[in-house]
Design a protein around this motif. Structure first.
Motif: not given
Length: 1184
Positions: A184-191, A193-208, A221-226
């Protein structure tokens, strides 16, 4: 920092979430008062009222809402809360989130999570996708505020996350399996992280200006692996710095605290996810990364901040909601919140249904009951509140910012209260929190053991003089252990409690419970060995990871072969080395010497057989680097087409000449070597390249021919392949070094495994009280230990110099560790000053740090050096020189029999290299067969002996048949001391040497069978000899011995047997005589007793003011005084032995009469007066 939360150039000042802009000066002192008042209120509610966490958070949220309403109406209150209103969302997130996510990741067991990593990732993505679709649809369909699709998706993304702390808190309180909490901890950390990265992605794409799904996927993919890469690099830095021996606990805590924030902000600045980086760091740190008890202190430190941040966040959110207008507080809002609560639980149930096949595959005990409990684990918390304000800055159509926060906070409180209660209730009703009957039996066995210790402590305390007036009835009443174990109503509802319950369980069920206990004991042993310096951290991690990998397998006891399978590094290195050996160029031209008198062939042979010919071939390949660069550079190729063609012709001519010369001499065998085949292939491609270039000139319009020519032009790069021959020897050396490292690692792993098996055998009585289970456990552990000892011998044979270096390093570490313990002990007694302790501690720690500079391989010493390893020779030149002249080397092939059971011992074998296996029947310890103690079936015992071990000591001492058969498992080299030479040494050093061998054997038997009892005794051989901490007493048949309780702490029968003279109870070796035994007599021909003296008696002996006789050995008090008188007075009145060595402390009583005769009348034994030497002389007591 991440552009998700960074302000753009257009937004120079942060947006206020709600409330009014301040056109007045703000006094921040009031805000600090509010902050600490909130913390004080939380502590007051927890300590005095002791109410649940959700009620405290609800009270604080309401209090924050009231404060916000007051701030909305009154300017003075608004001045107090204004610092909260003007704080950007990322600032609050950056303060709180890094510590919490690091603490969560640190608590997750990465060894378990690593084995099911992709399954947990799949569970997390399934949960995120289900929540995103379902909640988004419900919000879009039933929300009265008419949110846009973008707003609905962002809201569903944030509210769909699980809180990694509160979602598993109920499972931890009911004592559930840690595997489910980690999932459950692993699932919650993944959820999260996904929400956090998608929010960051939307903010970046908002200015594109334009974006699509592919750009989102690439950015994700770049954010996760980096982030994972940076997190791994930072984790290696953290682990390296935490291993510094000069750090203290405070330094480690400050370092971890600072590295958490440093990592987070550095990775955010690089436009990646700091949360993912911190999760990676936390997962890569385990208990072995910290010094003892440091991890607990760091966890407590992080928990302190958690309990401080969480209530403050709920108060702040309540203030923000209260500062807004009240137009959003309607009846439809309450209805919509209840609809969202139901939707969240439906989403969780749907997620559990979808991932049930994965959970069933992960754990064999997963069923519908666990699915029901996990379905209520969709609890929201602090991370949902931290990300909720971000929605306002992302949506295009601005909604009321406090509405998102209101929905999130109320849903968080509802799930914290209702879902936590439902989880606990269902777990209790379904029997998941009840202790199973096998575990109950194990707990009862441990409680019984503790009860025995309690009763023994009371019994011993009654004998103390200072405790004579104690009310022992009250002591026994207050210390009585009463522990009621709740039964398991699901599994055992049809079985009555009591003995019938325990008898109904099969051995298989009890063995499975015992197997889990064995795994936990072994992992604890690995960690202790690492902290004590016996194991290095890498070996301990390998063993711990292997144990946790095999423990979920039903009925599986991990063997050393399973560990070897887990550590796969060695196998691929060997395969890689075999490939390098195959590719290595072996130039053997002797077989190709031309026959006859053909001078041309002879001349060519000397050319290609010379080293210069090989150097010229390598030089050709190096010279072609510059033309190849020009060929690949379009501009240079365009201006030098003709030159490149001519250079290509020239190099092909050189390749033709090289191959032609080899073919002339080697003929058909030319293709038998791999590198010749490669050179011929390069030549063939080069000729095809030249031909294509020629035909292109003839037909410049043929596009197919041009394309083929271009492709073959790029194939010219294969001309550098022969250069690999130059680096292959270097690669072989590198692989050899790595193989030696792996050999050292495998030896350390195997040795740690053997130690863990020994530690586990000491505790199996407490694991299970059933005799059949105990016997099976003992046989399994003994078999695994024998296999591991066998592997030790094989590794030592393959990597002997590496093993010697490892043993040397471990010996140095052991000595320094004992010195550190002694320093701590002396400091606790106040003997040494604190400042001096610090200075001495630095010196010792620097010695440990210098161990990293020791060579990886140390050549083995010469055979005579192994005599120094014999314990009873005590590294004294007098003994070693004597046996060095007598001993001889013996060599045995694989499978040779060194000695057979039942044959008379011919001497002692000291193994120098190799390994031998010993097969024997049940040991008798000198007990006569007529006593009838070994009436059961004979059990075959197996043991392994490696370098430094002795074979045949006891049989040579007793001049009896060997009790075992020794067979060589490898090619073996041994140092052989014959029986005649051994007894000649006994005569020369009589009876000191024989006594020392008996003492060494007695200590070995005592520590082997009674290690748990003697764990606090310092029974080092050298100390026992010099300080008389323990000595051996000899009893012949029917001889008697009085046991002095004041001077003798333990009396252990190590050989033969004795009988209590008062009760006639026999005590057969090996056993510890009870305290009630006062006088014993021997029952066998030879009876040996190990006497361990009491510490109080040793203190009296060390006190110079004590007068009278002191027992310094086996009945030597008065005899030693007489011996001193005799030694000082000879017939001439001279002082012959002014300094008697420490061997006189252990002389047997018969030595007195022997020395009296020899010293007073040396001529009666054929010795002149001038031949008398001190005890350390090599000719002492030798009769000529």
């Amino acid at each position: 920092m991440n552009s998700t939360f960074r302000l753009t150039k257009e937004d120079i000042t942060p947006h206020l979430l709600c409330g009014r802009s301040a056109d007045y000066s703000v006094d921040k002192e009031y805000f600090v008062v509010l902050l600490f008042t909130t913390i004080f209120l939380v502590g007051l509610l927890r300590v005095f009222l002791r109410i649940s966490e959700v009620i405290i958070l609800t009270i604080l949220s309401i209090a924050g809402f009231v404060i916000g309403q007051l701030a909305y109406s009154f300017l003075q209150v608004h001045q107090v809360v204004y610092p909260i209103l003007k704080t950007p969302s990322f600032s609050l997130y950056g303060y709180v989130a890094p510590l919490i996510i690091f603490m969560v990741a640190l608590e997750v067991d990465f060894y378990v999570l690593k084995n099911m990593l992709w399954k947990v990732v799949l569970i997390g993505f399934i949960g995120s996708s289900t929540a995103l679709i379902t909640i988004g649809y419900v919000v879009l369909k039933f929300n009265k505020d008419s949110w846009t699709l973008q707003c609905c998706l962002l809201f569903s993304m944030i509210t769909g996350m699980l809180d990694p702390i509160n979602s598993v808190l109920s499972l931890k309180t009911i004592g559930s399996s840690k595997m489910y909490t980690d999932i459950i901890r692993g699932e919650s950390m993944i959820m999260c992280s996904v929400a956090y990265i998608l929010l960051a992605t939307f903010r970046n794409l908002k200015h594109m200006p334009a974006f699509d799904g592919f750009s989102i996927f690439v950015n994700f993919t770049f954010v996760v692996f980096g982030s994972v890469l940076f997190g791994y690099l930072f984790s290696r830095i953290v682990r390296f710095l935490l291993n510094d021996q000069f750090n203290n606990t405070l330094t480690d805590v400050i370092f971890c605290f600072s590295m958490v924030y440093l990592t987070f902000y550095v990775v955010e600045y690089l436009k990646m996810s700091g949360m993912v980086a911190l999760i990676t760091i936390g997962l890569n740190l385990d208990s072995l990364s910290f010094r003892p008890k440091t991890e607990l202190i760091i966890t407590k430190f992080l928990t302190l901040f958690l309990y401080m941040f969480q209530p403050l966040l709920y108060v702040f959110c309540g203030i923000v909601i209260g500062c807004a207008e009240r137009n959003h507080l309607k009846l439809c809002t309450v209805t919509f919140i209840f609809l969202l609560f139901v939707t969240l639980n439906v989403v969780r149930v749907l997620t559990v249904v979808l991932v049930s096949p994965i959970l069933r595959h992960l754990s064999y005990d997963y069923d519908w009951r666990w699915g029901t409990v996990i379905a209520w684990s969709g609890i929201k918390g602090i991370f949902n509140l931290l990300l909720a304000p971000e929605m306002y800055s992302l949506v295009e159509k601005k909604e009321s910012p406090e509405v998102f926060l209101l929905y999130t906070q109320i849903l968080s409180l509802m799930t914290l209260g209702i879902n936590s209660y439902m989880m606990t209730s269902f777990a209790r009703q379904l029997g998941l929190c009840a202790i199973s009957l096998p575990r109950q039996m194990a707990i009862q066995s441990i409680i019984k053991h503790i009860e025995e210790i309690r009763q023994n402590t009371i019994t011993l305390s009654k004998t103390e003089k200072l405790l004579t007036n104690v009310n022992w009835t009250l002591v026994e009443e207050k210390t009585k252990i009463e522990y009621n174990i709740p039964p398991d109503p699901v599994q055992f509802h049809d079985i009555s409690h009591g003995e019938h319950e325990q008898e109904s369980l099969t051995d298989e069920v009890l063995m499975e419970e015992a197997r889990m206990h064995v795994a936990r004991i072994q992992m604890n042993s690995f960690e202790n060995q690492c902290h004590e310096g016996i194991l290095n951290a890498e070996a301990a991690r390998m063993l711990t990871g292997a144990t946790k990998s095999f423990s979920p397998i039903h009925g599986k006891f991990m063997s050393i072969y399973d560990v070897s399978t887990y550590v796969k590094a060695k196998s691929w290195l060997i395969k890689f080395k075999n490939i390098l050996t195959m590719l290595d160029y072996h130039k053997n031209m002797a077989d190709f010497f031309p026959s006859g008198n053909n001078r041309f062939h002879t001349y060519i042979y000397y050319i290609i057989a010379s080293e210069e010919f090989e150097y010229a071939g390598n030089a050709i390949s190096f010279m072609y680097i510059f033309p190849m660069v020009m060929h690949l550079w379009p501009m240079a190729r365009e201006f030098n087409v003709s030159s490149l063609i001519l250079v290509n012709y020239y190099f092909i001519f050189l390749y033709v000449l090289q191959s032609a010369l080899k073919i002339i001499i080697m003929k058909r065998k030319y293709f038998h070597q791999h590198w010749n085949t490669v050179e011929f292939f390069i030549l063939f491609i080069g000729i095809a390249d030249i031909s294509c270039v020629y035909f292109v000139r003839l037909r410049p319009g043929n596009m197919i021919l041009i394309q083929i020519t271009i492709i073959l032009g790029y194939f010219r790069i294969i001309r550098f392949i022969p250069l690999i021959k130059v680096i292959i020897p270097l690669l072989v050396n590198i692989v050899d070094v790595q193989l030696k490292k792996q050999g050292s690692l495998m030896y350390s792993i195997t040795k740690g495994y053997v130690k863990s098996q020994e530690n586990t055998k000491l505790s199996i009585k407490q694991i299970s009280s059933r005799e059949s289970v105990y016997q099976k456990l003992y046989e399994i552990l003994e078999t695994n230990k024998r296999d591991a000892v066998k592997e030790l011998g094989l590794i030592e044979r393959e990597c002997r110099d590496v093993v010697i270096a490892l043993k040397t390093k471990q010996a140095i570490r052991t000595v320094i560790s004992r010195a550190l313990k002694e320093l701590t002990f002396q400091s606790s007694r106040g003997i040494i000053d604190h400042h001096e302790v610090i200075e001495v501690n630095k010196v010792l720690l620097s010695k440990i740090k210098e161990l990293n500079k020791l060579p990886m391989a140390i050549p083995p010493p010469s055979p005579e050096k192994y005599l120094h390893n014999i314990v009873w020779l005590e590294n004294k030149d007098i003994y070693i020189e004597f046996f060095k002249n007598k001993a001889r080397l013996a060599y045995f092939e694989y499978g040779s029999v060194m000695c057979k059971e039942g044959e008379m011992a011919e001497g002692i074998y000291l193994i120098i290299s190799g390994m031998a296996v010993l097969h024997s029947s049940s040991p008798t310890f000198g007990i006569d067969s007529g006593l009838g103690v070994h009436t059961g079936p004979q059990i075959e015992f197996t043991d392994y002996c490696t370098s430094g071990d002795l074979i045949g000591e006891l049989s040579c001492l007793l001049k009896r048949e060997l009790p075992y058969t020794a067979i060589c498992e490898t090619v073996l080299q041994a140092c052989f001391i014959s029986l005649e030479d051994l007894y000649e040494g006994f005569d020369a050093f009589w009876p000191i040497l024989e006594y020392k061998i008996w003492l060494k054997l007695a200590l070995g038997i005592a520590l082997q069978y009674f290690e748990s009892v003697l764990v606090d005794e310092d029974l080092e051989f050298h100390k026992c000899v010099t300080l008389s901490l323990a000595y051996v007493e000899t009893l012949s048949d029917w001889n008697e011995m009085i046991i002095d309780k004041e001077t003798m702490k333990f009396v252990i029968v190590v050989y033969g047997g004795v009988t209590d003279k008062q009760t006639n109870i026999p005590y057969l070796a090996p056993c510890i005589l009870p305290t009630a035994c006062e006088q014993v007599r021997g029952t066998s021909d030879v009876n040996k007793l190990l006497v361990i003296q009491a510490s109080e008696h040793l203190k009296k002996k060390d006190n110079p003011t004590v007068t009278g006789t002191v027992n310094t050995g086996p009945q030597m008090s008065s005899r030693r005084w007489k011996l001193d008188r005799i030694i000082k007075k000879d017939s001439n009145g001279t002082d012959m032995w002014s300094q008697v060595k420490d061997e006189a402390n252990i002389l047997a009583p018969v030595l007195e009469d022997y020395l009296t005769i020899r010293i007073r009348n040396p001529k009666t034994h054929g010795l002149p007066n001038e031949t008398l030497q001190p005890l350390h002389s090599p000719v002492c007591f030798s009769v000529k």
